[in-house]
Design a protein around this motif. Structure first.
Motif, PDB file in Angstrom:
ATOM      1  N   ASP A 278       0.835  -1.195   0.000  1.00 14.01           N
ATOM      2  CA  ASP A 278       0.000   0.000   0.000  1.00 14.01           C
ATOM      3  C   ASP A 278       0.874   1.251   0.000  1.00 14.01           C
ATOM      4  OD1 ASP A 278      -2.480  -1.360   0.155  1.00 14.01           O
ATOM      5  OD2 ASP A 278      -2.151  -1.701   2.285  1.00 14.01           O
ATOM      6  N   THR A 279       0.411   2.269  -0.707  1.00 13.51           N
ATOM      7  CA  THR A 279       1.047   3.586  -0.669  1.00 13.51           C
ATOM      8  C   THR A 279       0.188   4.484   0.212  1.00 13.51           C
ATOM      9  OG1 THR A 279       1.887   3.301  -2.922  1.00 13.51           O
ATOM     10  CG2 THR A 279       1.894   5.523  -2.017  1.00 13.51           C
ATOM     11  N   PRO A 280       0.662   4.849   1.407  1.00 12.86           N
ATOM     12  CA  PRO A 280      -0.172   5.654   2.314  1.00 12.86           C
ATOM     13  C   PRO A 280      -0.407   7.063   1.784  1.00 12.86           C
ATOM     14  CG  PRO A 280       1.724   4.665   3.456  1.00 12.86           C
ATOM     15  CD  PRO A 280       1.960   4.529   1.992  1.00 12.86           C
ATOM     16  N   VAL A 281      -1.425   7.704   2.326  1.00 13.02           N
ATOM     17  CA  VAL A 281      -1.690   9.105   1.998  1.00 13.02           C
ATOM     18  C   VAL A 281      -0.496   9.944   2.441  1.00 13.02           C
ATOM     19  CG1 VAL A 281      -3.176  11.077   2.451  1.00 13.02           C
ATOM     20  CG2 VAL A 281      -4.172   8.805   2.189  1.00 13.02           C
ATOM     21  N   GLY A 282      -0.058  10.843   1.578  1.00 16.07           N
ATOM     22  CA  GLY A 282       1.081  11.687   1.884  1.00 16.07           C
ATOM     23  C   GLY A 282       2.403  11.143   1.372  1.00 16.07           C
ATOM     24  N   SER A 283       2.442   9.871   0.949  1.00 15.48           N
ATOM     25  CA  SER A 283       3.676   9.282   0.429  1.00 15.48           C
ATOM     26  C   SER A 283       3.784   9.530  -1.074  1.00 15.48           C
ATOM     27  CB  SER A 283       3.701   7.780   0.703  1.00 15.48           C
ATOM     28  OG  SER A 283       3.685   7.527   2.089  1.00 15.48           O
ATOM     29  N   PRO A 284       5.028   9.548  -1.603  1.00 10.68           N
ATOM     30  CA  PRO A 284       5.202   9.770  -3.046  1.00 10.68           C
ATOM     31  C   PRO A 284       4.492   8.697  -3.872  1.00 10.68           C
ATOM     32  CG  PRO A 284       7.284   9.989  -1.886  1.00 10.68           C
ATOM     33  CD  PRO A 284       6.304   9.462  -0.886  1.00 10.68           C
ATOM     34  N   LEU A 285       4.083   9.087  -5.054  1.00 10.38           N
ATOM     35  CA  LEU A 285       3.346   8.195  -5.926  1.00 10.38           C
ATOM     36  C   LEU A 285       4.242   7.079  -6.449  1.00 10.38           C
ATOM     37  CD1 LEU A 285       0.688   7.658  -7.454  1.00 10.38           C
ATOM     38  CD2 LEU A 285       1.505   9.197  -9.241  1.00 10.38           C
ATOM     39  N   GLN A 286       3.782   5.819  -6.296  1.00  5.91           N
ATOM     40  CA  GLN A 286       4.477   4.658  -6.825  1.00  5.91           C
ATOM     41  C   GLN A 286       3.573   3.933  -7.816  1.00  5.91           C
ATOM     42  OE1 GLN A 286       7.961   4.829  -6.237  1.00  5.91           O
ATOM     43  NE2 GLN A 286       7.812   2.641  -5.863  1.00  5.91           N
ATOM     44  N   ILE A 287       4.092   3.649  -8.989  1.00 10.25           N
ATOM     45  CA  ILE A 287       3.349   2.955 -10.034  1.00 10.25           C
ATOM     46  C   ILE A 287       3.974   1.575 -10.225  1.00 10.25           C
ATOM     47  CG2 ILE A 287       2.496   3.071 -12.394  1.00 10.25           C
ATOM     48  CD1 ILE A 287       1.599   5.387 -10.624  1.00 10.25           C
ATOM     49  N   TYR A 288       3.130   0.547 -10.295  1.00 12.45           N
ATOM     50  CA  TYR A 288       3.640  -0.818 -10.449  1.00 12.45           C
ATOM     51  C   TYR A 288       3.306  -1.341 -11.844  1.00 12.45           C
ATOM     52  CZ  TYR A 288       4.743  -0.918  -5.508  1.00 12.45           C
ATOM     53  OH  TYR A 288       5.284  -0.648  -4.279  1.00 12.45           O
ATOM     54  N   THR A 289       4.318  -1.937 -12.459  1.00 10.80           N
ATOM     55  CA  THR A 289       4.159  -2.600 -13.747  1.00 10.80           C
ATOM     56  C   THR A 289       4.858  -3.953 -13.682  1.00 10.80           C
ATOM     57  OG1 THR A 289       6.163  -1.581 -14.652  1.00 10.80           O
ATOM     58  CG2 THR A 289       4.084  -0.404 -14.997  1.00 10.80           C
ATOM     59  N   TYR A 290       4.590  -4.792 -14.664  1.00 10.02           N
ATOM     60  CA  TYR A 290       5.286  -6.072 -14.722  1.00 10.02           C
ATOM     61  C   TYR A 290       6.781  -5.849 -14.939  1.00 10.02           C
ATOM     62  CZ  TYR A 290       0.798  -8.513 -15.170  1.00 10.02           C
ATOM     63  OH  TYR A 290      -0.456  -9.025 -14.952  1.00 10.02           O
TER      64      TYR A 290
END
Length: 584
Positions: free
Chosen positions: A168-180
């Motif tokens: 999980d990416t918490p509120v306030g944390s930098p945006l993380q995008i997941y790909t294969y």
């Protein structure tokens, strides 16, 4: 047998009335076998449902309809999975097995799904589908189309397992995008077990042979017909999986996912997960749906005809038939126990990527998710979905706006302004889009904080000193119920109406306040029966004039003075700063 004797009674009529009663003389189809079938449905119905829907692989499909006990559950499961999400929920035929197989998705462009959506609770995820519109990107007329998307209320097993492996990416944390991860990946295969399981299901033919030897050939064939259909389907499924398993999977799939505690007007958004390019669940396609529909029809006809024919059979045949059904029921449970859940993509690795490292096309896919979330919010917004029909809900249009316009804090007035200002409104980014973007990027601002925020795009005509240009200005807008009716549009309890009150639909009017030079605003009034975008006129208003209008209570809104308006304007400016940073 007398003419009054029920046809379902299968006790022997040739028995000597003076002889002692036997087991067969007291056995009645209507009084015994139906109860046995009902009891076994309690034991094995869930197993039959799950196997028929492919949750235990192709081998499970082959064994799903071997026993007539539980066939009714197979029919229900197939009807459930073959139905669209809104119909499944309306008919109340949704089950844990159908959720595991196909999930519960409501397409955004279905009016019937819209009726179900309000009573289903909050979605747990959103899916955007890339394949259907990829061919239209070059078409200028289609650039503003929203990508097809669905709001998700139950995840299928494969997608659920994939998302469980994403932190999980918490509120306030930098945006993380997941790909294969970028390496050749081949589907996990369990071909040997599945092929053996399919082959072993042919033991059903023993029952057909035994019944044939007892003179009940028709009963044997009718009972075996569902097995033959599902076994044939299992063979085709296994062939497909074997072919797909011999070649690497595409680097990017067609489904983009945002999941977590999605923001809605009723509550703040929480933790989030974003996965781009996930593989689409094949069981949501039309081939599987057709297979299930045919399977449901065949199984329903088989069980009905079987019970009709059983009522005309010798008691020995009935007991033989019943024994076989108990045997297949037990073996089916064993197969279910030893077979693993069907998840060929389970071992595929996902890797996190920061926003700065994403290419532009993937960034646009993230904004497609934000636009889908914005439209999902509009579906359940107190203002009503139709108040947002002219808002921007397309990442391509959003990208064109940001790259093709100037983001400026104040609207530039002409050198000799009059009380009326001619305007050309090109686009509006409303509160639902702003709150969605802010949540995805990690902001702690809630949908209620941004309730009256907006960004307005204007086209400025060419003048003697400047060329024509497009500008985007942070602004404030409210939906007012200004009319002669005594009931106002946002459920009045007085002059000040709190944000979030439902609209009743009387005299609905959008009011925009666009900041100009210090102390001046352009006030735009657009009744809902008129188009919001296009040519219009704004009126210049001072801070004092705006405060007088708000304090009068005639607009039936929550603002009471211009200072509250300025506080909301700051939220709009924060959103414009985020857009500049993301698209920069």
């Amino acid at each position: 047998m007398s003419s009054q004797q029920p046809i379902a009674t299968i006790s022997s009529t040739a028995q000597d009335p003076n002889s002692p009663p036997s087991l067969f003389s007291s056995f009645s189809f209507s009084n015994n076998l139906v109860e046995v079938s009902a009891f076994t449905a309690l034991v094995g119905s869930g197993v039959a449902e799950s196997m028929a829907l492919g949750n235990r692989g192709s081998g499970g499909v082959a064994w799903a309809a071997t026993s007539s006990f539980g066939t009714v559950s197979v029919v229900k499961a197939c009807c459930s999975a073959a139905s669209s999400g809104w119909l499944r929920e309306t008919l109340r035929i949704r089950s844990a097995s159908s959720d595991s197989a196909v999930g519960l998705y409501l397409p955004h462009d279905s009016a019937r799904a819209d009726k179900v959506r309000r009573g289903t609770g909050d979605p747990i995820a959103l899916f955007c589908y890339q394949a259907d519109t990829a061919a239209h990107i070059k078409d200028e007329k289609l650039r503003n189309l929203q990508m097809p998307w669905s709001d998700v209320y139950a995840l299928d097993h494969s997608t659920n397992m994939m998302l469980r492996g994403v932190p999980d990416t918490p509120v306030g944390s930098p945006l993380q995008i997941y790909t294969y991860a970028h390496y050749p990946f081949f589907r996990a295969r369990d071909s040997v077990f599945q092929v053996i399981t399919i082959f072993l299901s042919a033991v059903k033919l023993v029952e057909v042979c035994v019944l044939w030897s007892r003179g009940a050939t028709l009963l044997g064939l009718i009972t075996a017909t569902p097995w033959m259909f599902f076994c044939a389907g299992a063979i085709l499924i296994q062939i497909r999986e074997t072919i797909l398993g011999r070649r690497p999977e595409p680097a990017l799939g067609t489904v983009d996912i945002v999941a977590g505690q999605l923001p809605m007007i009723s509550h703040q958004g929480g933790q989030r997960k974003i996965v781009l390019g996930a593989a689409e669940n094949a069981r949501t396609g039309w081939v599987w749906r057709l297979f299930w529909l045919l399977g449901a029809a065949i199984a329903a006809a088989s069980i009905l005809l079987s019970y009709i024919i059983l009522g005309q059979q010798d008691p020995h045949v009935v007991l033989i038939w019943t024994g076989f059904q108990f045997l297949w029921l037990g073996v089916r449970i064993l197969v279910y126990h030893f077979a693993d859940p069907a998840d060929p993509m389970a071992l595929r690795m996902l890797v996190g990527r920061p926003w700065a490292s994403l290419p532009r096309e993937l960034k646009e896919r993230v904004f497609e998710l934000a636009c889908a979330l914005a439209q999902c919010q509009a579906f359940v917004h107190p203002r009503g979905r139709y108040q947002y029909v002219e808002d921007t809900f397309s990442a391509r249009q959003l990208s064109i706006i940001v790259h093709g316009s100037e983001l400026i804090p104040l609207y530039p007035l002409p050198s000799l302004p009059s009380s009326s200002v001619p305007l050309q409104l090109t686009a509006v980014m409303g509160d639902t889009l702003i709150s969605s973007i802010m949540w995805i990027t990690g902001s702690k601002l809630t949908p209620m904080d941004l309730y009256d925020s907006c960004l307005v795009v204007f086209s400025l005509p060419k003048s003697k000193t400047t060329a024509s240009r497009t500008i985007t200005v942070p602004a404030v807008r409210v939906l007012s119920g200004f009319s002669e009716f005594p009931v106002d549009s946002e459920y009045s309890l007085g002059a000040s109406i709190p944000k979030g009150a439902p609209n009743l639909g009387y005299g609905l009017t959008w009011w925009y306040w666009v900041p100009c030079v210090e102390g001046l605003w352009i006030e735009i009034r657009r009744p809902m029966e008129k188009q919001i975008l296009g040519v219009c006129e704004g009126e210049l208003r001072t801070d004092a004039q705006v405060s007088d209008l708000l304090a009068s209570g005639r607009l039936n809104i929550g603002f009471t003075d211009v200072e509250e308006l300025k506080a909301t304007l700051e939220f709009s400016r924060q959103a414009s700063d985020v857009l500049v940073e993301l698209f920069g």
